[in-house]
Design an enzyme around this catalytic site. Structure first.
Site, PDB file in Angstrom:
ATOM      1  N   ARG A   1      33.450  32.043  47.565  1.00 20.78           N
ATOM      2  CA  ARG A   1      33.394  33.399  47.310  1.00 20.78           C
ATOM      3  C   ARG A   1      34.242  34.236  47.654  1.00 20.78           C
ATOM      4  NH1 ARG A   1      30.085  38.014  47.647  1.00 20.78           N
ATOM      5  NH2 ARG A   1      29.188  38.961  45.789  1.00 20.78           N
TER       6      ARG A   1
ATOM      7  N   HIS B   1      33.388  43.462  41.849  1.00 24.50           N
ATOM      8  CA  HIS B   1      32.228  43.985  40.788  1.00 24.50           C
ATOM      9  C   HIS B   1      33.016  44.615  39.656  1.00 24.50           C
ATOM     10  CE1 HIS B   1      29.369  42.134  43.599  1.00 24.50           C
ATOM     11  NE2 HIS B   1      29.855  43.097  44.433  1.00 24.50           N
TER      12      HIS B   1
ATOM     13  N   GLN C   1      28.987  43.164  52.702  1.00 25.39           N
ATOM     14  CA  GLN C   1      30.264  43.480  53.419  1.00 25.39           C
ATOM     15  C   GLN C   1      30.558  44.998  53.762  1.00 25.39           C
ATOM     16  OE1 GLN C   1      33.346  40.870  51.536  1.00 25.39           O
ATOM     17  NE2 GLN C   1      34.949  41.666  52.542  1.00 25.39           N
TER      18      GLN C   1
ATOM     19  N   GLN D   1      27.053  38.563  38.798  1.00 24.32           N
ATOM     20  CA  GLN D   1      27.194  39.321  39.889  1.00 24.32           C
ATOM     21  C   GLN D   1      28.575  39.649  40.460  1.00 24.32           C
ATOM     22  OE1 GLN D   1      27.301  38.969  43.998  1.00 24.32           O
ATOM     23  NE2 GLN D   1      25.453  39.235  44.373  1.00 24.32           N
TER      24      GLN D   1
ATOM     25  N   SER E   1      24.966  42.660  47.095  1.00 23.48           N
ATOM     26  CA  SER E   1      26.208  41.935  46.955  1.00 23.48           C
ATOM     27  C   SER E   1      26.169  40.496  47.596  1.00 23.48           C
ATOM     28  CB  SER E   1      27.516  42.707  47.172  1.00 23.48           C
ATOM     29  OG  SER E   1      28.579  42.038  46.943  1.00 23.48           O
ATOM     30  N   LEU E   2      27.125  40.452  48.752  1.00 19.98           N
ATOM     31  CA  LEU E   2      27.050  39.016  49.365  1.00 19.98           C
ATOM     32  C   LEU E   2      25.661  38.846  49.932  1.00 19.98           C
ATOM     33  CD1 LEU E   2      27.437  38.394  52.820  1.00 19.98           C
ATOM     34  CD2 LEU E   2      29.103  39.860  52.031  1.00 19.98           C
TER      35      LEU E   2
END
Length: 310
Positions: free
Chosen positions: A118, A202, A10, A251, A93-94
């Protein structure tokens, strides 16, 4: 020369991303069509013609960035460059979901739906204004971790992202993050600044989102990756289906160990990194982690053609 395909997270989103890929490659256009169908809406119209504020909403940005990465991957495949060209896949991440989709772990439709879930779950886990994130520049990860622990007190403040040797990100309760910013500056950080994010990603505050993802992941088919995945929370690879769901759940609240992941891949002999999708943020991080890395960006049709000339 060993190669890794890496997928952005992102922050890389821009209006118009992936459009020229869709125009140049029917397989890339089919990605956006399938994501639209999976979500029951014209996300592609938002990506190509919408406003950046709406695209940047977490629930939109996550599937949109994945779709753009997969469009680039399908364009490469149309030119004969398969995922097996890479020794490893990884995502920030994503971007880990994009990497898994590219490696055949999830179908494209399931990946889009998982990222919509998510995004919404991460956004709703913490009331707006109660959480924060901050970038700490010029302090080692170990020092940032100490600062975060000192600032936390009875609240949450964690090292959320190890991006590169010069940049780490903290996440947690707003007041705790503000204390950490002051402590980081006192400890010698070159800069310590709040990030314009809508939620504290996170960190432990994301536990409700982790629980939601555990439920969602239990309902999809998970295949073994065609190429080993270097997982965010491990900074090492997995090549079977069994651990993937738990790694993705971990995660949500766990640390994105990007610097460690790149260092691990270099130790395994990776010399070339292809950033598949929008932007060049990962390439910048990789350059600061390993100055001798060979970097290639594949985000537009011209990049695909350039890859064929190697």
């Amino acid at each position: 020369m060993s190669t890794a395909f890496v997928f952005p997270g992102q922050g890389a989103q821009t209006i118009g991303m992936g459009h020229d890929l869709a125009q140049a490659y029917p397989a890339a256009k089919a990605v956006f069509d399938e994501v639209d169908e999976a979500l029951g809406e014209k996300l592609s119209a938002l990506i190509w013609e919408g406003d950046i504020e709406t695209l940047t909403l977490t629930e939109n940005a996550q599937p949109a960035l994945m779709a753009t990465s997969m469009a680039a991957m399908r364009a490469l495949e149309a030119e004969g460059i398969e995922i097996t060209r890479a020794s490893f896949v990884a995502g920030h991440s994503l971007g880990e979901y994009s990497a898994l989709c590219a490696a055949g772990v999830f179908t494209l439709a399931d990946t889009a739906r998982l990222l919509r879930i998510r995004g919404r779950a991460m956004q709703s886990a913490v009331p707006v204004g109660q959480g924060a994130m901050a970038a700490i520049l010029g302090l080692a990860a170990e020092d940032v971790e100490k600062v975060a622990a000192e600032a936390a007190g009875d609240e949450v403040c964690q090292l959320a992202n190890e991006n590169d040797p010069t940049q780490n990100v903290i996440s947690g309760s707003k007041a705790a993050v503000e204390r950490a910013i002051d402590l980081a500056k006192a400890a010698g950080a070159k800069r310590a600044l709040p990030l314009p994010v809508s939620a504290p990603f996170h960190c432990a505050l994301m536990q409700p989102a982790a629980d939601e993802m555990a439920r969602a992941l239990s309902e999809v088919t998970i295949n073994a990756p065609a190429v080993p995945l270097v997982a965010n929370v491990l900074a090492s690879s997995v090549n079977t289906a069994d651990p993937i769901a738990q790694l993705l759940v971990d995660q949500v609240t766990g640390r994105v160990r990007w610097r460690s992941s790149v260092e691990w891949m270099v130790e395994q002999g990776v010399t070339e990194f292809w950033e598949i999708g929008a932007g060049k943020a990962l390439s910048g991080m990789i350059r600061r982690i390993h100055k001798d890395a060979v970097l290639r960006n594949v985000g537009v049709a011209a990049d695909v053609k350039a890859a064929l000339e190697e």
